[in-house]
Design a protein around this motif. Structure first.
Motif, PDB file in Angstrom:
ATOM      1  N   GLY A 171     128.385 -54.699  21.220  1.00 56.95           N
ATOM      2  CA  GLY A 171     128.027 -53.983  22.438  1.00 56.95           C
ATOM      3  C   GLY A 171     128.001 -52.489  22.162  1.00 56.95           C
ATOM      4  N   HIS A 172     128.787 -51.724  22.927  1.00 52.29           N
ATOM      5  CA  HIS A 172     128.824 -50.269  22.766  1.00 52.29           C
ATOM      6  C   HIS A 172     130.032 -49.809  21.964  1.00 52.29           C
ATOM      7  N   TYR A 173     130.786 -50.751  21.372  1.00 51.22           N
ATOM      8  CA  TYR A 173     132.024 -50.381  20.691  1.00 51.22           C
ATOM      9  C   TYR A 173     132.083 -51.003  19.295  1.00 51.22           C
ATOM     10  N   CYS A 174     133.043 -50.527  18.521  1.00 49.77           N
ATOM     11  CA  CYS A 174     133.238 -51.022  17.151  1.00 49.77           C
ATOM     12  C   CYS A 174     134.462 -51.926  17.104  1.00 49.77           C
ATOM     13  N   SER A 175     134.370 -52.990  16.324  1.00 49.68           N
ATOM     14  CA  SER A 175     135.508 -53.902  16.173  1.00 49.68           C
ATOM     15  C   SER A 175     135.462 -54.530  14.793  1.00 49.68           C
ATOM     16  N   LEU A 176     136.550 -55.215  14.444  1.00 55.45           N
ATOM     17  CA  LEU A 176     136.584 -55.955  13.195  1.00 55.45           C
ATOM     18  C   LEU A 176     135.584 -57.112  13.259  1.00 55.45           C
ATOM     19  N   SER A 177     135.142 -57.555  12.100  1.00 53.93           N
ATOM     20  CA  SER A 177     134.204 -58.677  12.056  1.00 53.93           C
ATOM     21  C   SER A 177     134.937 -59.978  12.375  1.00 53.93           C
ATOM     22  N   VAL A 178     134.185 -60.992  12.770  1.00 52.57           N
ATOM     23  CA  VAL A 178     134.767 -62.270  13.163  1.00 52.57           C
ATOM     24  C   VAL A 178     135.507 -62.915  12.003  1.00 52.57           C
ATOM     25  N   ASN A 179     135.041 -62.709  10.762  1.00 50.99           N
ATOM     26  CA  ASN A 179     135.708 -63.356   9.631  1.00 50.99           C
ATOM     27  C   ASN A 179     137.081 -62.762   9.330  1.00 50.99           C
ATOM     28  N   ARG A 180     137.488 -61.737  10.093  1.00 47.31           N
ATOM     29  CA  ARG A 180     138.848 -61.198   9.966  1.00 47.31           C
ATOM     30  C   ARG A 180     139.671 -61.573  11.195  1.00 47.31           C
ATOM     31  N   SER A 181     139.392 -62.763  11.737  1.00 49.83           N
ATOM     32  CA  SER A 181     139.997 -63.176  13.003  1.00 49.83           C
ATOM     33  C   SER A 181     141.516 -63.284  12.940  1.00 49.83           C
ATOM     34  N   ASP A 182     142.085 -63.528  11.739  1.00 54.02           N
ATOM     35  CA  ASP A 182     143.537 -63.629  11.627  1.00 54.02           C
ATOM     36  C   ASP A 182     144.226 -62.339  12.043  1.00 54.02           C
ATOM     37  N   GLU A 183     143.511 -61.226  12.007  1.00 55.53           N
ATOM     38  CA  GLU A 183     144.112 -59.944  12.330  1.00 55.53           C
ATOM     39  C   GLU A 183     144.155 -59.673  13.823  1.00 55.53           C
ATOM     40  N   PHE A 184     143.477 -60.495  14.627  1.00 53.46           N
ATOM     41  CA  PHE A 184     143.495 -60.235  16.067  1.00 53.46           C
ATOM     42  C   PHE A 184     143.639 -61.494  16.923  1.00 53.46           C
ATOM     43  N   THR A 185     143.757 -62.679  16.306  1.00 53.42           N
ATOM     44  CA  THR A 185     143.953 -63.894  17.092  1.00 53.42           C
ATOM     45  C   THR A 185     145.260 -64.600  16.766  1.00 53.42           C
ATOM     46  N   ALA A 186     145.947 -64.188  15.703  1.00 54.18           N
ATOM     47  CA  ALA A 186     147.167 -64.885  15.290  1.00 54.18           C
ATOM     48  C   ALA A 186     148.282 -64.672  16.310  1.00 54.18           C
ATOM     49  N   LYS A 187     149.059 -65.720  16.542  1.00 49.99           N
ATOM     50  CA  LYS A 187     150.242 -65.633  17.387  1.00 49.99           C
ATOM     51  C   LYS A 187     151.478 -65.521  16.500  1.00 49.99           C
ATOM     52  N   PRO A 188     152.559 -64.962  17.025  1.00 53.45           N
ATOM     53  CA  PRO A 188     153.750 -64.754  16.184  1.00 53.45           C
ATOM     54  C   PRO A 188     154.396 -66.066  15.787  1.00 53.45           C
ATOM     55  N   GLY A 189     155.256 -65.986  14.774  1.00 50.66           N
ATOM     56  CA  GLY A 189     155.946 -67.168  14.291  1.00 50.66           C
ATOM     57  C   GLY A 189     155.193 -67.840  13.151  1.00 50.66           C
ATOM     58  N   SER A 190     155.720 -68.953  12.681  1.00 53.82           N
ATOM     59  CA  SER A 190     155.145 -69.694  11.558  1.00 53.82           C
ATOM     60  C   SER A 190     154.955 -71.151  11.944  1.00 53.82           C
ATOM     61  N   CYS A 191     154.013 -71.791  11.282  1.00 51.69           N
ATOM     62  CA  CYS A 191     153.836 -73.228  11.477  1.00 51.69           C
ATOM     63  C   CYS A 191     155.015 -73.961  10.838  1.00 51.69           C
ATOM     64  N   PRO A 192     155.598 -74.928  11.529  1.00 49.05           N
ATOM     65  CA  PRO A 192     156.737 -75.658  10.959  1.00 49.05           C
ATOM     66  C   PRO A 192     156.311 -76.521   9.788  1.00 49.05           C
ATOM     67  N   THR A 193     157.292 -76.903   8.983  1.00 46.34           N
ATOM     68  CA  THR A 193     157.019 -77.813   7.870  1.00 46.34           C
ATOM     69  C   THR A 193     156.653 -79.184   8.426  1.00 46.34           C
ATOM     70  N   ALA A 194     156.065 -80.014   7.559  1.00 45.02           N
ATOM     71  CA  ALA A 194     155.528 -81.303   8.006  1.00 45.02           C
ATOM     72  C   ALA A 194     156.590 -82.171   8.671  1.00 45.02           C
ATOM     73  N   ASP A 195     157.831 -82.154   8.141  1.00 48.51           N
ATOM     74  CA  ASP A 195     158.861 -83.042   8.688  1.00 48.51           C
ATOM     75  C   ASP A 195     159.380 -82.571  10.050  1.00 48.51           C
ATOM     76  N   ARG A 196     159.075 -81.311  10.410  1.00 44.32           N
ATOM     77  CA  ARG A 196     159.532 -80.789  11.698  1.00 44.32           C
ATOM     78  C   ARG A 196     158.366 -80.532  12.650  1.00 44.32           C
TER      79      ARG A 196
END
Length: 320
Positions: A98-123
């Protein structure tokens, strides 16, 4: 009146969240703008005076004689030349949305990630919600992989200790657009999130990490988005808040900005305190303290590794 509001909301949506369109000029009040020298070929019209000869009667006493006369006619010709000019473009690593500048979609981890970590398979206790990004999951859930599937899952404690990376703030930004219309557009929520990330990093003028939490509709024709901002220790709540409030002046589509401290102790995804430690919230961070009956196994990282005390027993023989 309703149709006027609909038109207004549509224009705001197109201005802030439209796809890449070279026909849209960049707003001078946006962020991540760079001045560049660019060469371009321009065409221009040139008028030439071209001579030509004709034969005509000379006149005078000898009516039958002819003379060669030079005449001129105007010819129009298109010519090209290369010109150098200064133009405003998105800085390296950013692209126009549009009228503004932003990161490209392929860098989505930098603006869509939520805090924390994915648990291990057993949990891992995933929900039935399919996902591609953390953005697709409700609440604090993250998009985690198991058995070849990506499902929304409750996160565990972060792998890296956020306390030693900086201060954590909770920001809510409200923009003027219709929620349903946003969701109907391809990558609508993704575009909104990456634009907000670019605006926040631009307003703070430093490297910060952005964690997405959620977005929701606000009447009339507004969307609020909740984000976590992880900044270095030089940024306190008292200088983060005024800088982000400048978005109200710089970006016409932004209608509200609130910044406040976040209680990391309430959310397991935000702290690394041991289960045998007490978590105490501080302004921008938190503290872990091992409970009285436990020893701190890592004083350099207090309250993360709490171990039980070793009780030594000794048999004493009594002599009579």
């Amino acid at each position: 009146m309703r149709w006027i509001l609909l038109i207004w909301a549509s224009k705001a949506l197109l201005a802030l969240c439209s796809g890449l369109d070279e026909g849209n000029s960049l707003s001078s009040s946006g962020y991540h703008l760079c001045i560049r020298n660019e060469s371009r070929i321009v065409s221009f019209l040139v008028v030439h005076s071209v001579p030509y000869t004709v034969t005509k009667l000379c006149g005078g006493w000898f009516l039958w004689t002819t003379c060669t006369v030079t005449l001129y006619k105007m010819m129009h010709q298109i010519e090209y030349k290369t010109v150098e000019e200064q133009v405003t473009r998105c800085c390296d690593g950013y692209e126009q949305v549009g009228h503004y500048c932003s990161l490209s979609v392929n860098r989505s981890d930098e603006f869509t990630a939520k805090p924390g970590s994915c648990p291990t398979a057993d949990r891992l206790s995933p929900s039935s919600v399919d996902c591609e990004l953390d953005l697709d999951c409700p609440g604090w859930q993250k998009c985690c992989q198991r058995w070849g599937q990506f499902l929304c899952t409750d996160p565990t404690r972060p792998k890296q200790d956020l306390r030693f990376q900086g201060n954590l703030w909770n920001a809510t930004v409200t923009v003027k657009m219709d929620y349903q219309q946003l969701l109907s557009k391809e990558n609508g929520l993704l575009n909104l999130t990456r634009l907000l990330q670019a605006m926040i990093t631009g307003a703070l003028e430093c490297d910060v990490s952005i964690f997405y939490l959620n977005s929701w509709p606000v009447h009339p024709y507004r969307i609020s988005t909740n984000l976590l901002i992880l900044s270095n220790f030089s940024l306190s709540l008292y200088n983060v808040a005024p800088k982000l409030h400048l978005l109200l002046k710089q970006i016409p589509e932004v209608s509200s900005v609130t910044v406040q401290d976040v209680d990391e102790c309430v959310h397991p995804a935000l702290h690394q305190c041991s289960l045998q430690a007490d978590c105490n919230n501080t302004l921008g961070s938190y503290q872990c303290v091992c409970q009285q009956e436990y020893l701190d196994g890592d004083p350099n990282n207090p309250g993360v590794n709490c171990t039980g005390r070793t009780v030594c027993s000794q048999n004493v023989q009594k002599s009579f």
